[in-house]
Write an enzyme that holds these catalytic residues in place. Structure first.
Site, PDB file in Angstrom:
ATOM      1  N   HIS A   1       0.757  -1.223   0.014  1.00 58.03           N
ATOM      2  CA  HIS A   1      -0.040   0.116   0.162  1.00 58.03           C
ATOM      3  C   HIS A   1       0.888   1.393  -0.168  1.00 58.03           C
ATOM      4  CE1 HIS A   1      -3.856  -2.089   1.042  1.00 58.03           C
ATOM      5  NE2 HIS A   1      -3.000  -3.105   1.198  1.00 58.03           N
TER       6      HIS A   1
ATOM      7  N   ASP B   1      -6.009   5.746   1.911  1.00 60.27           N
ATOM      8  CA  ASP B   1      -5.957   4.314   1.470  1.00 60.27           C
ATOM      9  C   ASP B   1      -7.513   3.960   1.416  1.00 60.27           C
ATOM     10  OD1 ASP B   1      -5.992   1.541   1.592  1.00 60.27           O
ATOM     11  OD2 ASP B   1      -3.609   1.692   1.509  1.00 60.27           O
TER      12      ASP B   1
END
Ligand code: UDP
Length: 472
Positions: free
Chosen positions: A16, A111
């Site tokens: 990520h 995110d």
């Protein structure tokens, strides 16, 4: 006029952080100032100095993730972060933004599984954009978890092959491709399982963001991207980011949380063209000893050369992480080479590498697609089951060995791939790599989407428009 300030918040895991850092670098190159917020552990492990040299506009900040310092934060325990960040990090993140010395942010890019940041943005009157680090197809699939539960498709029980191969009909656009076994691994859990519930909630909360960013490109995933455009006012497909950011090796290497062993590159230099298989299962999944041995003997029996990135915590037995047997390391020197953590993008781009045995993490998949290396997929968790299906059936750039882990299958697929027996795959791999590279060239689809994203953030900045909508 002052430059737009953007806050970026990744989920604290390698897969990520890396694409979000690539995005930070792109926005910084466009003159933005960036506050990049990591958890404390990733903050310490990242080579911030390397980034600061290239992009002085990026400031690195950190917040606690709510887990004790000695928590491993990897392998099976990564999921603990889902729950701790949501409760502990949320108020701290809000205070951090409210008390920043930099100008108020034009937007927060968080995110897709850190949706508490969307709540924080709403509380502070700041527009929120969500960055889902999965493929578009998988992101679209996750939006159907609730429907899959309602239709009784979840839990997928490990039944007969016939059962597992049954097509799923309730995800528009994927009716002829997605089988039960290709659904995300969480679909094998009970509907009451907190991890499955977490993803259902996160997917629904994500839709409150005013826009979605994806590390993919229009030519690869047009149908799924257009479906997602029915949910979000704007969708920016800006990948492959490692190519789009035109980064040097220094750039993506400094996104690494683990120490990279560069020595394998000189070993690759000494190998014939297209003679080596690169093997890596990413930064999170673990193999038990039996699985490891099946892969090991499959590779050795194939009689092909291989380079295998084996993290120190990748093999687990009942007591936790366990070491690669010493005798295997010694025996590996003839045809195989082991490293703890490889400079993966350089390895994949290397002329000696013919293909990639991968767990089908989205970054790895896209990195392989970008440089035209065919894949053998062994998906385990998260989005990997969906990705490997796309690789083998939609894009035809690899073979999927999902749900199988035996040495004879490994040996056969490695031979098929390394000996170029699958001409269809070799052909599509070259074609799609060309499309990937074109998408980030001046005027290509991802290049245009990045420029649009930059313009839209500038608009938010100049109007200080705190509304949720980014005008398309
Ligand atoms: N990676 C690396 N060296 C390795 C193995 C992986 O640099 O030895 C990088 C890889 O290039 C990719 C990331 O780690 O960018 C892994 O992300 P991915 O989404 O493929 O899988 P995850 O780790 O999230 O399961």
């Amino acid at each position: 006029m002052d430059s737009p300030h953007v806050v970026i918040l990744p989920f604290p895991a390698q897969g990520h952080i890396k694409p979000m850092l690539m995005l930070a670098e792109l926005l910084s190159q466009a003159g933005f100032t960036i506050s990049f917020v990591n958890n404390e552990q990733s903050h310490r492990r990242l080579d911030q100095a390397a980034f600061r040299r290239r992009c002085p506009g990026i400031e690195f900040l950190s917040i606690p993730d709510g887990l004790p310092p000695d928590h491993p934060r990897t392998g099976p325990s990564t999921v603990d972060l889902f729950f701790s960040t949501n409760t502990v990090s949320k108020p701290i993140f809000k205070n951090l933004i409210a008390s920043m010395s930099r100008p108020p942010p034009a937007c927060i890019i968080s995110d897709g599984i850190m949706s508490f940041a969307i709540d924080v943005a709403a509380d502070l009157g700041i527009p929120a954009i969500t960055f889902r680090t999965f493929s578009a197809t998988c992101t679209w699939t996750y939006f159907h978890l609730q429907k899959l539960i309602q239709e009784g498709e979840i839990p997928v029980l490990q039944g007969s092959d016939e059962d597992m191969d049954k097509l799923i009909s309730c995800i528009p656009g994927l009716e002829n491709i997605m089988r039960r076994r290709d659904l995300p691994q969480i679909c094998r859990l009970d509907p009451e399982n907190p991890i499955l519930k977490f993803y259902v909630t996160e997917s629904s909360k994500m839709t409150k963001a005013s826009a979605l960013i994806l590390n993919t490109f229009e030519e690869l995933e047009a149908p799924a991207i257009s479906h997602l455009r029915t949910i979000f006012p704007a969708v920016y497909a800006i990948g492959p980011l490692q190519t789009a950011s035109k980064s040097s090796a220094a750039s993506y290497n400094s996104s690494s949380l683990l120490q990279i062993d560069q020595s394998c590159l000189s070993w690759l230099d000494s190998q014939p063209s297209r003679s080596v298989l690169y093997v890596s299962f990413g930064s999170v999944i673990v193999l038990n000893r039996d699985q490891f041995m099946e892969f090991w003997f499959g590779l050795v029996n194939s009689e092909k050369s291989f380079l295998w990135a084996i993290r120190p915590d990748m093999i687990w037995d009942e007591n936790g992480p366990s070491k690669v047997p010493e005798e295997l390391i010694m025996g590996a020197t003839e045809r195989g080479r082991i490293v703890g953590w490889a400079p993966q993008e350089d390895v994949l781009a290397h002329d000696a590498v013919a293909g990639f045995l991968t767990h089908s993490g989205w970054n790895s998949t896209l990195e392989s697609i970008s440089v035209g290396k065919p894949m053998i997929c062994w998906p385990v968790i998260a989005d990997q089951q969906v990705n490997s299906r796309c690789v083998s059936e939609m894009w035809k750039v690899g073979m999927d060995m999902k749900d199988i882990c035996d040495r004879s299958t490994v040996e056969k697929l490695v031979r098929d791939l390394m000996e170029g027996r699958r001409e269809d795959i070799m052909k599509s791999t070259v074609e799609i790599a060309g499309l990937a590279q074109d998408s980030v060239r001046e005027g290509g689809s991802s290049d245009r989407n990045i420029k649009k994203l930059i313009e839209d953030i500038k608009l938010l900045h100049s109007t200080k428009n705190a509304s949720r909508t980014i005008i398309d």
